[in-house]
Design a protein around this motif. Structure first.
Motif, mmCIF file in Angstrom:
data_model
loop_
_atom_site.group_PDB
_atom_site.id
_atom_site.type_symbol
_atom_site.label_atom_id
_atom_site.label_comp_id
_atom_site.label_asym_id
_atom_site.label_seq_id
_atom_site.Cartn_x
_atom_site.Cartn_y
_atom_site.Cartn_z
ATOM 1 N N GLN A 1 -5.641 10.994 -7.555
ATOM 2 C CA GLN A 1 -4.439 10.181 -7.554
ATOM 3 C C GLN A 1 -3.177 10.933 -7.975
ATOM 4 O O GLN A 1 -2.078 10.598 -7.516
ATOM 5 N N MET A 58 0.684 10.813 -6.683
ATOM 6 C CA MET A 58 1.774 10.349 -7.551
ATOM 7 C C MET A 58 2.974 11.288 -7.453
ATOM 8 O O MET A 58 4.142 10.831 -7.340
ATOM 9 N N LEU A 84 4.789 10.698 -4.211
ATOM 10 C CA LEU A 84 5.632 9.503 -4.278
ATOM 11 C C LEU A 84 6.892 9.786 -5.087
ATOM 12 O O LEU A 84 7.996 9.305 -4.749
ATOM 13 N N ASP A 118 10.729 9.374 -3.838
ATOM 14 C CA ASP A 118 11.661 8.527 -4.575
ATOM 15 C C ASP A 118 12.880 9.330 -5.015
ATOM 16 O O ASP A 118 14.028 8.852 -4.950
ATOM 17 N N ILE A 135 10.479 1.113 -8.580
ATOM 18 C CA ILE A 135 9.375 1.291 -7.625
ATOM 19 C C ILE A 135 8.648 2.602 -7.890
ATOM 20 O O ILE A 135 7.418 2.688 -7.865
ATOM 21 N N GLY A 136 9.417 3.692 -8.159
ATOM 22 C CA GLY A 136 8.791 4.978 -8.457
ATOM 23 C C GLY A 136 7.940 4.914 -9.710
ATOM 24 O O GLY A 136 6.821 5.447 -9.763
ATOM 25 N N SER A 148 4.786 2.875 -9.068
ATOM 26 C CA SER A 148 3.851 3.644 -8.240
ATOM 27 C C SER A 148 3.129 4.689 -9.070
ATOM 28 O O SER A 148 1.906 4.868 -8.961
ATOM 29 N N CYS A 149 3.900 5.398 -9.928
ATOM 30 C CA CYS A 149 3.268 6.416 -10.789
ATOM 31 C C CYS A 149 2.306 5.773 -11.783
ATOM 32 O O CYS A 149 1.242 6.309 -12.086
ATOM 33 N N CYS A 150 2.710 4.613 -12.269
ATOM 34 C CA CYS A 150 1.845 3.903 -13.221
ATOM 35 C C CYS A 150 0.519 3.517 -12.577
ATOM 36 O O CYS A 150 -0.549 3.642 -13.181
ATOM 37 N N TYR A 151 0.565 3.062 -11.327
ATOM 38 C CA TYR A 151 -0.663 2.732 -10.602
ATOM 39 C C TYR A 151 -1.537 3.976 -10.398
ATOM 40 O O TYR A 151 -2.767 3.921 -10.500
ATOM 41 N N CYS A 152 -0.871 5.082 -10.081
ATOM 42 C CA CYS A 152 -1.641 6.313 -9.882
ATOM 43 C C CYS A 152 -2.313 6.782 -11.169
ATOM 44 O O CYS A 152 -3.334 7.484 -11.122
#
Length: 640
Positions: free
Chosen positions: A30, A34, A37, A41, A132-133, A136-140
């Protein structure tokens, strides 16, 4: 939850180690995504800020952030297909957390600078890009929650605070919406990570349970196929090994090994000493066999060896085993001297199936034991026939005893000086159902082996007491060495005499010298008990055993019986004549009358009488006869 997921300095357990490994595997998949992404961003933020900030903030800063992200992405990409070292994983996770702090601060600070210098529309766009960035990083980073929370807080918090405290209600609404979404997302991430940990924990538990099951299966297999005392494969393993090898068709030899004198070591020194000796025997046996074959323990003091060789190779291996077992076994406090007897059977020469092969090795072992200690014997077809006949005789002997088919015969004992009958020796006779006469030399040893000798002797004695109660002479009966070991033997004899109202003084018990050396102490106690009851004692087969003078001095015998082997050879062997004369002279010195067995001629009887022998028996005076014939002869001798 967070503490458990944290890459602590020490790996506390196998389960924690499994969780760290899975965290690492998830991150290396992941984290590169990240950073990709984040690059996208940053590119949009740079484009959105063109014309409102200096080139440093719109171009140089995203390039710096992209380079740092690219380096970390390359770091993780190099480890995508590498098996992680569990000891290094905590360092990797800690490094990821630190980099997340640095990059999120840089990204958030850069976004704050862009936000301050932008107009209303651009501020809303910058805020959305940054949020959003960060999301997204948090999800990764959801497999490493602490790093994900840091990215969300440090990356999105500065701009979000500006939105909340903005004078524009539109921007305040955006900020409030970001807070609500962030709260929901954090809860979702927490629940997702808890599920991640639960799955890993369940998987680790299942793996541990599977390992425990495999360990239990291995232990069960070890117990099922190995002897726990010696560690050698057991009888079941031998059976399967024979089936497997015989199915292959290659010739082999099966050796069955029985230790000599092991029981006495167990009895004298105890089972711990016996157990240690068995372990030493197993180790020596394995060393002797080596690569020639495989060793097994069948139970007790019995072992087996499969030899990958034909007849001569199996014999050489058996000889090596016998020789090795003769050597002393050193224990901490003593030295054991034993031996081993070995029976050999060969595949395919002697048998084509496992059961027959093992049975014929046992038959050969039985023959080796019969021949003496520390012997080996290979199977021969005649041995099988002999064992089958012995088994048949044993079965029929049990039936004959149950039906009282064994009958006493009586051989007269006469005074050599007068020729008068002074007694009879009781001898067992057995005629099978088919009319065949089975001699005592055949069924007496079998009765001793299968534990029937005591019942057989007492049955014959009971019947003889009834048949000869009215006679005025004594009767003699032989006892087995096994019976002298029985502490209740004298009481059993007395019980028969009492029940049949037979005077003890008219009964003579004949004991061989070999019976005295089996267990001298027990024999001495039994003989003393018999003597106290008034029963007469005779030392049978004198001169064929050991320590004769010691026995005469130690035990209260009433007479000696010279073995027939000396008497029958007297007339043709001067040495035998001298031995008979010496025995009679010795007995006369001790005031013991002598009975000579095996007198078959008048000249032998005269010679014995001239030497001073008091009594004799043999075919010259009469064959063993049933009671009816004895009484008929006695009636015929009566004057009319």
């Amino acid at each position: 939850m967070l503490r458990r997921a944290s890459p602590a300095v020490g790996i506390r357990s196998e389960q924690d180690q499994a969780i760290l490994v899975e965290q690492f595997r998830a991150l290396r998949q992941q984290v590169p995504l990240m950073y990709a992404l984040m690059l996208v961003d940053a590119t949009f933020l740079s484009f959105a800020s063109q014309g409102t900030v200096s080139a440093w903030w719109s171009l140089a800063m995203p390039v710096v952030l992209a380079l740092l992200g690219g380096l970390r992405a390359a770091f993780w990409l190099r480890r995508r297909n590498v098996a992680p070292d569990p000891e290094m994983i905590p360092r990797y996770l800690l490094g990821t957390t630190i980099v997340a702090v640095v990059l999120s601060l840089g990204f958030g600070g850069w976004g704050l600078v862009l936000y301050v210098q932008a107009d209303l529309v651009r501020r809303a766009c910058i805020a959305l890009y940054i949020f959003i960035g960060a999301i997204s990083c948090c999800y990764c980073l959801q497999s490493l929650p602490r790093a994900g929370h840091i990215v969300l807080v440090c990356g999105a918090a500065p701009v979000t605070l500006c939105l909340l405290f903005s004078a524009d209600w539109f921007l305040r609404g955006v900020g409030f919406n970001i807070v609500v979404v962030t709260t929901v997302i954090l809860r979702m991430l927490r629940a997702s990570h808890a599920g991640f940990i639960e799955v890993l924990t369940s998987r680790a538990d299942m793996a541990a349970e599977q390992r425990r099951a495999q360990g239990a299966e291995q232990r069960a297999h070890q117990l099922a196929y190995h002897d726990p005392l010696t560690g050698l494969p057991n009888r079941r393993a031998l059976a399967e090994a024979l089936d497997t090898r015989m199915a292959g068709g290659a010739p082999l030899g099966l050796l069955i090994i029985d230790l000599d004198r092991f029981k006495s070591i167990n009895d004298v020194h105890g089972h711990p000493a016996g157990d240690q000796l068995l372990r030493d025997v197993a180790a020596r046996l394995s060393a002797v066999v080596g690569g020639q074959g495989s060793s097994y323990r069948l139970g007790g003091d019995e072992f087996a060896v499969i030899i990958d060789a034909e007849g001569e190779g199996a014999r050489r291996a058996a000889h090596s085993i016998v020789h090795a077992m003769r050597k002393p076994f050193a224990a901490p406090d003593l030295v054991h001297h034993i031996g081993a007897s070995v029976g050999i059977s060969l595949y395919p020469n002697d048998a084509l199936d496992r059961e027959t092969l093992m049975r014929r090795a046992d038959i050969a072992l039985y023959k080796a034991k019969q021949s003496g200690r520390s012997r080996l014997c290979a199977f021969e077809p005649l041995l099988d026939a002999e064992i089958r006949r012995r088994a048949e005789i044993e079965r029929e002997l049990r039936e004959a005893m149950a039906s009282d088919a064994l009958v006493p015969y009586y051989q007269p004992i006469v005074a050599l000086a007068s020729g008068a009958v002074v007694g009879y020796e009781l001898l067992a006779r057995w005629q099978r159902g088919d009319g065949e006469d089975i001699g005592p030399e055949q069924f007496i040893p079998i009765a001793e082996e299968c534990g029937l000798i005591d019942a057989l002797m007492l049955r014959l004695l009971r019947r003889a007491c009834r048949e000869t109660r009215g006679w005025e002479v004594s009767i003699s009966i032989n006892v087995s060495p096994i019976q002298l070991k029985d502490p209740w033997f004298s009481q059993k004899v007395l019980a028969v005499l009492t029940r049949e109202r037979f005077p003890p003084q008219r009964l003579t018990i004949e004991i061989t010298e070999n019976a005295l050396i089996v267990d001298a102490e027990s024999a001495q106690q039994t003989i003393a008990s018999l003597k106290n009851q008034g029963i007469q004692l005779a030392l049978d087969d004198f001169g064929t055993g050991y320590s004769s003078l010691k026995h005469l001095q130690m035990l209260p015998f009433d007479r000696l019986k010279i073995d027939r082997s000396f008497v029958t050879s007297m007339e043709r062997d001067p040495q035998a004549l001298r031995l008979v004369h010496a025995i009679i002279t010795l007995a006369s010195t001790l005031d013991l009358p002598v009975v000579a067995e095996g007198i078959e001629s008048a000249s032998t009887a005269r010679t014995l009488a001239g030497l001073g022998c008091a009594m004799g028996q043999g075919f010259h005076y009469g064959h063993p006869m049933p009671v009816a014939q004895i009484e008929a002869l006695a009636a015929a001798a009566q004057p009319a």
